[in-house]
Design an enzyme around this catalytic site. Structure first.
Site, short mmCIF file in Angstrom:
data_model
loop_
_atom_site.label_atom_id
_atom_site.label_comp_id
_atom_site.label_asym_id
_atom_site.label_seq_id
_atom_site.Cartn_x
_atom_site.Cartn_y
_atom_site.Cartn_z
N GLU A 51 -2.33 0.36 7.92
CA GLU A 51 -1.43 -0.69 7.46
C GLU A 51 -0.25 -0.13 6.67
O GLU A 51 0.88 -0.60 6.81
CB GLU A 51 -2.21 -1.70 6.58
CG GLU A 51 -1.38 -2.93 6.28
CD GLU A 51 -1.94 -3.77 5.13
OE1 GLU A 51 -3.09 -3.55 4.73
OE2 GLU A 51 -1.17 -4.61 4.64
N HIS A 109 0.83 -1.22 0.00
CA HIS A 109 0.00 0.00 0.00
C HIS A 109 0.86 1.26 0.00
O HIS A 109 2.02 1.22 -0.41
CB HIS A 109 -1.00 -0.02 1.16
CG HIS A 109 -1.68 -1.36 1.28
ND1 HIS A 109 -2.67 -1.80 0.41
CD2 HIS A 109 -1.47 -2.41 2.14
CE1 HIS A 109 -3.04 -3.03 0.74
NE2 HIS A 109 -2.32 -3.44 1.79
N GLU A 121 1.81 -11.78 5.81
CA GLU A 121 0.78 -11.08 6.59
C GLU A 121 1.17 -11.30 8.05
O GLU A 121 0.97 -12.38 8.60
CB GLU A 121 -0.60 -11.68 6.30
CG GLU A 121 -1.05 -11.60 4.85
CD GLU A 121 -1.70 -10.26 4.49
OE1 GLU A 121 -1.64 -9.31 5.32
OE2 GLU A 121 -2.25 -10.16 3.37
N HIS A 152 2.84 -7.06 4.65
CA HIS A 152 1.44 -6.63 4.87
C HIS A 152 0.99 -7.00 6.27
O HIS A 152 1.63 -7.78 6.96
CB HIS A 152 0.51 -7.32 3.86
CG HIS A 152 0.63 -6.76 2.47
ND1 HIS A 152 -0.29 -5.90 1.92
CD2 HIS A 152 1.59 -6.95 1.52
CE1 HIS A 152 0.11 -5.57 0.68
NE2 HIS A 152 1.26 -6.21 0.42
ZN LIG Z 1 -2.13 -5.26 2.78
#
Ligand SMILES: [Zn+2]
Length: 670
Positions: free
Chosen positions: A491, A476, A609, A544
């Site tokens: 995030e 992002h 993640e 992430h």
């Molecule tokens: Zn993400």
């Protein structure tokens, strides 16, 4: 000085001197006539016969010198240059030039009634000389034609034992400096000191001294005119008789009383205790290793052999090498060095001197050896020691400290340049601490290993990512905030922070690192793998945080594309390290064809993640810098572990790999 006196009084010398005095003095200056008349002569109550008798010439009584020398323990010598007789007696030195009425006593001149001269081949002095200069009692009876000579009486008034300037001494006190002879006798070992023409003014006595070598002094009137001292000795040793004023000193050497190994906070001191300071000769002998201290001019109180259980010194031995020299031997476990340690000011004590040698380990040789996954540094030492290793990340080096050591005669720089260690540099050579600096291109780890025998071994780990380009992709950014936690943590910020922390760790491990973004900017999805591809990165890691409408979902998961070679292995390592470090639910490494970044990247690529932002508890963790650092370290570990396994599928921990194909022969330094 008195030794000379003592030697001159020896009968053999006297004999030759007598010959000299009889023959060497020619008739020059002797009266032509009339012939001398011999007189009846008594010396100390004993009659003298023949040519030893006094003579009268022209009404003057003369006495031959050699008789006095023989009976009264004069020391006589003849100085040819000046045709002078030298007499040493009662601590006085007297010069009588033949034919001259002026003589010298202790540097002052005096007048004689008649000169010393040669009569019938004998050197004679006028009788008055004996009474005027030497305080003899003399008398002459013209009626009996008889001469009587009596030496002044020497009285012993005290006998003492003392340690003066660290030297044991027997002190004989009297009314003037005595003449004396000393003889060493055995069974038992003793020194017999005879004082002729002497009287004991105190009772016979025995004095135990408590000294192990000068044990006892006994004195008695041996004959009517001789006092005898018997000094019982513990060992044969040199001695010196020193007259001074009213005293005669029998001086013995300083004594070595003890030797010991003193261990003080890791420092080892070889300490020799003696009664006076000594000048040691110190050297090392090999096979077996020994340190030898020869102490000249000393006597050993008691020989001994002291076993020790120290790891450097296993014994001490003390012995009398010869009558002049004490030898102390330290039995060493290896060829140690030493430094003489000055005595601290407060330590100096009367009648006790300590000699201290500071024992030091030695770095004898430095070698290195390169393996696939590490570089081994080996310091050959005199005795085994474990170095202290300090990691100085700022200076990019390790510091290997060996306490209580020296480094002598070694090169101060050892180039290595094998991609794990650049060089070794001697930073401190002791005595005290020896410090070797190990310059590193990066640091990932080291191990201190037990060496074989007397050595220190440190292994520096090779970085599996050295000079590898790792591409990091913080997910992002900019207009795309990614997930947002219930407390507002975004995030995109978390991902960037983790990526920057990870970059720092990978750079420290020697990797090159590129990022898809280094700030809060929007980067289109396809551009990210494309950048990695065009740079030719060795691995791709997208970072992430997870989110799910079911806010109870939690844990860690890592995605990879099943068709990309290496991606699964990388995902497994990253997932494993994250779970180990963060201890969150293991949602496993998962294949997927849906994620653009891992699909489009041509190198091993994964998407981690780390945890769920949608889970309040995990959001709280993700906000914590300590947790983030832990996560970054786990990601770094995962990447390094992947490359380590890939480059050496069989090497890790395999024994017997020394000398393997990747190992260079160890360069050797002098
Ligand atoms: Zn993400």
């Amino acid at each position: 000085m008195f030794l000379a006196f003592h030697r001159l009084a020896a009968p053999a010398f006297l004999l030759s001197l007598m010959v000299l005095l009889f023959l060497a003095v020619p008739g020059r200056g002797a009266p032509a006539a009339p012939s001398p008349t011999p007189l009846e002569t008594m010396v100390n109550g004993r009659p003298v016969t023949d040519e030893g008798r006094a003579v009268m010439v022209n009404g003057v009584v003369f006495m031959p010198l050699y008789v006095l020398a023989e009976q009264l323990h004069f020391s006589l010598s003849w100085l040819e240059e000046t045709r002078t007789v030298r007499i040493e007696v009662f601590g006085k030195a007297i010069y009588l030039p033949l034919g001259s009425k002026v003589g010298l006593v202790d540097g002052r001149s005096f007048k004689l009634t008649e000169p010393a001269q040669s009569i019938s081949g004998r050197t004679v002095v006028p009788l008055r000389f004996l009474s005027d200069i030497l305080d003899f009692e003399v008398s002459y009876s013209s009626a009996k034609r008889r001469v009587e000579i009596r030496a002044p009486e020497y009285a012993v008034t005290d006998v003492r034992y003392a340690l003066i300037d660290g030297r044991p001494q027997v002190l004989i006190e009297g009314n003037r400096p005595p003449s004396a002879t000393a003889t060493l006798k055995r069974d038992p070992l003793r020194l017999v000191v005879d004082l002729p023409a002497a009287r004991l003014a105190i009772p016979d006595g025995v004095l135990p001294t408590g000294d192990p070598l000068v044990r006892e002094v006994a004195w008695k009137q041996e004959r009517r005119d001789t006092v005898r001292l018997t000094v019982t000795l513990g060992r044969e040793m040199p001695y010196v008789l020193t007259p001074a004023d009213h005293r005669l000193s029998v001086v013995f050497p300083p004594q070595v009383r003890a030797a010991e190994l003193v261990i003080d906070g890791g420092r080892r001191l070889l300490v020799v205790r003696s009664t006076a300071p000594l000048q040691p000769k110190v050297y090392r002998l090999p096979d077996p290793d020994r340190l030898v201290l020869d102490l000249p001019g000393a006597a050993l109180a008691a020989p001994s052999r002291i076993p020790l259980s120290d790891s450097w010194v296993y014994g001490l031995r003390l012995g009398q090498l010869d009558p002049q020299t004490v030898r102390v031997v330290a039995d060493l476990e290896g060829p140690l060095a030493w430094a003489e340690e000055p005595a601290a000011p407060g330590e100096v004590q009367e009648q006790e001197a300590t000699l201290k040698l500071h024992l030091l380990n030695r770095v004898i040789q430095v070698t290195h050896q390169t393996f696939k996954d590490r570089t081994r540094l080996r310091l050959k030492l005199a005795v085994a020691a474990t170095p202290t290793v300090l990691v100085d990340r700022r200076a990019g080096r390790l510091e290997l400290d060996l306490p209580e050591a020296v480094s002598e005669g070694l090169a101060v720089e050892v180039p290595v340049g094998d991609g794990t260690v650049e060089r070794l540099r001697l930073l401190e050579a002791g005595p005290g601490t020896v410090r070797w600096g190990v310059d590193l291109p990066y640091y990932v780890g080291h191990q201190v290993l037990p060496g074989e025998g007397a050595e220190a071994v440190v292994e520096v780990s090779r970085s599996p990512v050295y000079r590898k380009l790792i591409f990091l992709d913080p997910g992002h950014g900019g207009a795309d905030p990614g997930a947002t936690g219930s407390s507002g943590l975004m995030e995109k910020e978390l991902n960037l922070d983790l990526a920057l922390r990870l970059r720092q760790l990978l750079v420290e491990a020697g990797a090159e690192v590129a990022l898809s973004r280094e700030s809060d900017v929007f980067v289109p999805l396809y551009e990210r793998p494309r950048a990695a591809n065009s740079l030719g990165a060795a691995a791709f890691l997208s970072i992430h945080a997870n989110a799910n409408p079911k806010n109870y979902e939690s844990g860690t998961e890592t995605y990879y594309h099943p068709d990309r070679p290496g991606s699964r292995e990388l995902a497994l390592e990253v997932q494993k390290k994250l779970v180990e470090a963060l201890k969150l639910l293991d949602r496993s490494a998962r294949p997927t064809r849906d994620f653009v970044v891992v699909r489009e990247a041509t190198m091993p690529a994964v998407l981690a993640e780390v945890a769920f932002l949608s889970n309040a508890a995990e959001e709280k963790l993700l906000a914590d810098p300590v947790f983030r650092q832990k996560a970054a370290a786990a990601l770094a570990e995962g990447i390094m572990s992947y490359f380590r396994n890939r480059s050496e599928p069989s090497a890790a921990g395999t024994p017997g790999e020394e000398g393997a194909a990747g190992a260079k022969p160890p360069p050797t330094l002098p």
